[in-house]
Design an enzyme around this catalytic site. Sequence first.
Site, PDB file in Angstrom:
ATOM      1  N   HIS A  66      39.760  40.913  36.351  1.00 59.89           N
ATOM      2  CA  HIS A  66      40.515  41.665  37.366  1.00 59.89           C
ATOM      3  C   HIS A  66      39.581  42.168  38.476  1.00 59.89           C
ATOM      4  CE1 HIS A  66      43.589  41.936  34.069  1.00 59.89           C
ATOM      5  NE2 HIS A  66      44.341  41.616  35.106  1.00 59.89           N
ATOM      6  N   ALA A  68      38.030  41.022  42.794  1.00 66.14           N
ATOM      7  CA  ALA A  68      38.495  40.550  44.108  1.00 66.14           C
ATOM      8  C   ALA A  68      38.678  39.030  44.158  1.00 66.14           C
ATOM      9  CB  ALA A  68      37.528  41.004  45.200  1.00 66.14           C
ATOM     10  N   VAL A  69      37.964  38.301  43.304  1.00 66.08           N
ATOM     11  CA  VAL A  69      38.118  36.836  43.293  1.00 66.08           C
ATOM     12  C   VAL A  69      39.492  36.476  42.705  1.00 66.08           C
ATOM     13  CG1 VAL A  69      37.080  34.618  42.652  1.00 66.08           C
ATOM     14  CG2 VAL A  69      35.624  36.618  42.969  1.00 66.08           C
ATOM     15  N   HIS A  70      39.914  37.207  41.671  1.00 67.75           N
ATOM     16  CA  HIS A  70      41.273  37.013  41.127  1.00 67.75           C
ATOM     17  C   HIS A  70      42.307  37.302  42.223  1.00 67.75           C
ATOM     18  CE1 HIS A  70      44.940  37.453  38.769  1.00 67.75           C
ATOM     19  NE2 HIS A  70      45.002  38.742  39.071  1.00 67.75           N
ATOM     20  N   ASP A 107      46.192  44.155  42.204  1.00 63.11           N
ATOM     21  CA  ASP A 107      45.394  44.666  41.078  1.00 63.11           C
ATOM     22  C   ASP A 107      44.274  45.588  41.546  1.00 63.11           C
ATOM     23  OD1 ASP A 107      46.514  43.824  38.667  1.00 63.11           O
ATOM     24  OD2 ASP A 107      45.588  41.834  38.771  1.00 63.11           O
ATOM     25  N   GLN A 267      45.176  31.556  24.661  1.00 63.19           N
ATOM     26  CA  GLN A 267      45.700  30.778  25.784  1.00 63.19           C
ATOM     27  C   GLN A 267      46.968  30.011  25.412  1.00 63.19           C
ATOM     28  OE1 GLN A 267      44.769  31.039  28.991  1.00 63.19           O
ATOM     29  NE2 GLN A 267      43.552  32.673  28.116  1.00 63.19           N
TER      30      GLN A 267
END
Length: 340
Positions: A66, A68-70, A107, A267
Amino acid sequence: MLSKVGMWDFDIFLFDRLTNGNSLVTLLCHLFNLHGLIHHFQLDMVTLHRFLVMVQEDYHSQNPYHNAVHAADVTQAMHCYLREPKLANFLTPLDIMLGLLAAAAHDVDHPGVNQPFLIKTKHHLASLYQNVSVLENHHWRSTIGMLRESRLLAHLPKEVTQDIERQLGSLILATDINRQNEFLIRLKSHLDNRDLRLEDAQDRHFMLQIALKCADICNPCRLWDLSKQWSERVCEEFYRQGDLEQKFELEISPLCNQQKDTIPSIQIGFMTYIVEPLFERWAQFTGDTPLSENMLNHLRRNKAKWRSLLHKQHSSSRSNDHSGQVTGSQEQTLNEEETP
């Protein structure tokens, strides 16, 4: 890379490296320009940049997932969804700006732990929002604070900015995974009854909520190399929470026990119960476009890969339990199983 921003195989990790960790700011400035939002809303470019830097810096870079790339990844997916003909033909500039802003900030200031953790540790945010959509409420309120502080929209009429703030809240709150069934049931009902009227602002807003929900959990629908990285990152964040819970002698949350909860099993469960039902409905809405078919194909392939890795793990643990070591013939079998 920005010329390929509408492609589904866009590599956000590479883009983040190329922009020296400024993927969110760079992407949003480009998309606001591309969609004509700067001109339409008479936005000041310097103020927009300042606001986006505030948003990017409010993400915690130490979070494996969680961060900034997400947020940039979700924003790029949102851009792809906003271009789907079923939606694009009806969207207003306000819809597009809301979709991109909500994706970028959905987020913001995420603490790297989930809502149950905040509740059981009596975190101040849990009491502030009375244990309801604690994180999502915080992301929304933080976003509003930054919007007001930056004065990005200060030149617009008050009723317009109030409407933007309210709609941003409604979009960001829709990303609460606890409300998944509520949205799925409503979407299924609309699709079965064929009563979605995208000329109607309310129905457009609902589909923007669905698009943001899809963008937020689209990792399993990406190319395997990208999808696998995100899976490892989110599980690393879960395991860190589990370690914290162990340290404070709290019960370890579901999916957070590194000894029991493996990445493949986490997953497969996530894809089966959360991702597949949502994306199958999304494909029904878009009408099996190349993008929707591509995403579902990736999803099925990635799930098969995780199943194969899970099978390999089980075989490996069984053979180790049996003899304490893997024999040469067993090792060969495992290697053969690994080969696609």
